[in-house]
Scaffold this active site. Structure first.
Site, PDB file in Angstrom:
ATOM      1  N   SER A 126       0.816  -1.216   0.000  1.00 22.62           N
ATOM      2  CA  SER A 126       0.000   0.000   0.000  1.00 22.62           C
ATOM      3  C   SER A 126       0.850   1.265   0.000  1.00 22.62           C
ATOM      4  O   SER A 126       0.319   2.341  -0.221  1.00 22.62           O
ATOM      5  CB  SER A 126      -0.945  -0.006   1.185  1.00 22.62           C
ATOM      6  OG  SER A 126      -0.249   0.237   2.370  1.00 22.62           O
TER       7      SER A 126
ATOM      8  N   LYS B  99     -11.326  -2.947   5.215  1.00 23.83           N
ATOM      9  CA  LYS B  99     -10.936  -2.091   4.094  1.00 23.83           C
ATOM     10  C   LYS B  99     -12.077  -2.066   3.073  1.00 23.83           C
ATOM     11  O   LYS B  99     -13.107  -1.484   3.366  1.00 23.83           O
ATOM     12  CB  LYS B  99      -9.583  -2.548   3.553  1.00 23.83           C
ATOM     13  CG  LYS B  99      -8.515  -2.187   4.600  1.00 23.83           C
ATOM     14  CD  LYS B  99      -7.127  -2.578   4.306  1.00 23.83           C
ATOM     15  CE  LYS B  99      -6.227  -1.971   5.387  1.00 23.83           C
ATOM     16  NZ  LYS B  99      -5.182  -2.858   5.842  1.00 23.83           N
TER      17      LYS B  99
ATOM     18  N   HIS C  39      -5.393  -5.381   0.965  1.00 25.44           N
ATOM     19  CA  HIS C  39      -5.843  -4.314   0.061  1.00 25.44           C
ATOM     20  C   HIS C  39      -6.454  -4.852  -1.234  1.00 25.44           C
ATOM     21  O   HIS C  39      -6.877  -4.075  -2.084  1.00 25.44           O
ATOM     22  CB  HIS C  39      -4.685  -3.369  -0.275  1.00 25.44           C
ATOM     23  CG  HIS C  39      -4.256  -2.565   0.898  1.00 25.44           C
ATOM     24  ND1 HIS C  39      -4.939  -1.450   1.338  1.00 25.44           N
ATOM     25  CD2 HIS C  39      -3.239  -2.746   1.776  1.00 25.44           C
ATOM     26  CE1 HIS C  39      -4.350  -0.959   2.406  1.00 25.44           C
ATOM     27  NE2 HIS C  39      -3.312  -1.726   2.700  1.00 25.44           N
TER      28      HIS C  39
HETATM   29  C1  LIG Z   1      -4.457  -3.017   7.143  1.00 23.98           C
HETATM   30  C2  LIG Z   1      -3.506  -4.151   6.978  1.00 23.98           C
HETATM   31  C3  LIG Z   1      -3.374  -5.137   7.955  1.00 23.98           C
HETATM   32  C4  LIG Z   1      -4.066  -5.034   9.281  1.00 23.98           C
HETATM   33  O1  LIG Z   1      -5.427  -5.277   9.189  1.00 23.98           O
HETATM   34  P1  LIG Z   1      -6.367  -4.676  10.331  1.00 23.98           P
HETATM   35  O2  LIG Z   1      -7.628  -5.437  10.179  1.00 23.98           O
HETATM   36  O3  LIG Z   1      -6.500  -3.225  10.069  1.00 23.98           O
HETATM   37  O4  LIG Z   1      -5.683  -4.962  11.632  1.00 23.98           O
HETATM   38  C5  LIG Z   1      -2.545  -6.204   7.705  1.00 23.98           C
HETATM   39  N1  LIG Z   1      -1.850  -6.283   6.557  1.00 23.98           N
HETATM   40  C6  LIG Z   1      -1.927  -5.348   5.601  1.00 23.98           C
HETATM   41  C7  LIG Z   1      -1.133  -5.476   4.353  1.00 23.98           C
HETATM   42  C8  LIG Z   1      -2.749  -4.233   5.796  1.00 23.98           C
HETATM   43  O5  LIG Z   1      -2.805  -3.289   4.866  1.00 23.98           O
END
Ligand SMILES: *Cc1c(COP(=O)(O)O)cnc(C)c1O
Length: 407
Positions: A193, A252, A221
């Protein structure tokens, strides 16, 4: 007595606070001190703060589902029926029918035998990686992997080998050189990201199969976004059944909260027994599971959201690569995340603040999240954006970067 009441309380910093204040001052001096921004209300892509409103280009709400009223209604119904809480962990008495229904729904969406819920993506990576590899095993991790993957690898106490970003040849060499380990696992993000690029999962599957190495993909993502049906990077790269462990998040594109691991029945059974972040935590509220079931239905039934997201991102990408080519990363080709590299921490904060003054909120990313000197804006597209909002951001950002002198 009145006088002493109105006087400010005398500050006595404890030795802990003194130490921490010094640390915070050092962060401040480097332009790295962070602070929270309060949001009062959110509707679609608009964030309201006090009397002002802003277009949100900072969030991961790629499909515009975070404030979808149908998903909220599903949660409200479930709240009425079940209340707010899960009173215990899943393994004690917190395993609600809607958790199991959601797990079946995720497995069917992802085309796997089974799925297991976690309360967050961070918790999933912290629990699953150490359950799968241990001291005496080896784990290969991309240099730009997400912090939760890095922490999961560290916690596992397996040997950690970091390979250069997306460098399959280097990975292949490392794998060939390591002979003495029983279990080997490669751990990668599917979408990075901070750079907006993808890990080539077809090549990953190939090296893993050649060398008998397990694969673990963090699809945070990509879930809901990549692939014709929006099921994620496995579909996008056509590697169904060739990746052992797939982690995805619900907070997300799906607009709710939590995470899952999808894979074989055996994998899920094993993690349910061995992943400490699954075992020793309170189950997430049944209402969130009910909401997520509705979100997955919408992701499947409304493919126009992915089309809109891609069209918006494409519009923004072509405007910025025309006006600000020197700030764009050539490798960036995810359909939804666009990094704009600005330089120093101070400059990126200045540009981010000026954009906010003009009604746009974007991600401001500094070290240690990215290497020094490559501080950047992280711009997320969403199906909830209008073309006018996308054009407005491109216009203002171009003006600011060209015309605002470095502070
Ligand atoms: C956002 C994210 C996480 C963490 O997920 P959450 O549910 O927000 O704790 C893990 N890995 C990646 C690549 C992320 O972008």
């Amino acid at each position: 007595m009145n006088a002493s009441r109105s006087a400010p309380p005398e500050q006595h910093l404890s030795s802990l606070d003194l130490e921490l204040e010094a640390h915070l001052d050092a962060l401040e001096a480097q332009g790295l001190r962070r602070s929270l921004r309060r949001v009062d209300r959110r509707s679609g892509a608009i964030i309201h703060i006090g009397a002002s409103s802003y277009v949100d280009f900072a969030s991961n709400d790629y499909l515009g589902l975070a404030s979808d009223h149908r998903i909220a209604a599903a949660a409200v119904d479930a709240l009425g029926a079940n209340g707010t809480g899960s009173p215990a962990s899943r393994l004690i008495s917190g395993n609600h029918a809607s958790h199991e229904e959601l797990e079946r729904c995720i497995a069917s969406f992802k085309g796997t035998e089974a799925a297991l819920l976690f309360t967050s993506g961070y918790a999933a990576n912290l629990g699953a990686i150490p359950a799968l590899v241990k001291k005496g095993d080896v784990v290969y991790t991309d240099k730009l992997n997400h912090a939760s993957l890095i922490d999961g690898c560290r916690l596992s106490r397996a040997e950690v080998r970091i390979f250069p970003h997306r460098d399959i040849a280097a990975l292949r060499q490392m794998l060939a050189a390591d002979t003495g380990f029983r279990r080997k696992m490669i751990v990668v993000d599917s979408v990075f990201s901070m750079d907006g690029d993808l890990f080539p999962l077809d090549e990953l599957a190939e090296v893993a199969e050649e060398s008998g190495t397990w694969t673990y993909v963090d699809d945070a993502h990509a879930t809901g976004v990549l692939g014709e049906r929006g099921t994620g990077s496995i579909e996008h790269f056509g590697v169904d059944g060739r990746i052992d462990v797939v982690m995805g998040t619900l907070g997300k594109a799906l607009g709710t909260s939590g995470a899952f691991i999808a894979g074989s029945k055996t994998l899920v059974e094993f993690l349910l027994n061995r992943a400490r972040s699954f075992i020793f935590t309170t189950a997430s509220p049944p209402a969130i599971a009910a909401a997520t079931i509705e979100a997955i239905r919408i992701v499947q039934d409304e493919p126009w959201r992915r089309d809109k997201l891609r069209a918006n991102a494409e519009r923004l990408r072509s405007a910025l690569s025309e006006f600000l080519p020197e700030h764009c990363l050539e490798s960036s080709f995810s359909p939804h995340i666009l990094p704009v590299v600005v330089g120093s921490s101070a400059r990126v904060v200045q540009v981010g603040t000026e954009l906010q003054n003009r009604g746009f909120i974007v991600g401001v990313v500094r070290p240690p999240t990215v290497p020094p000197g490559t501080s950047r804006l992280r711009i997320s597209s969403s199906a909830a954006h209008t073309e006018e909002q996308v054009d407005g951001l491109a216009r203002h950002l171009t003006q600011i970067l060209r015309d605002t002198p470095v502070a």
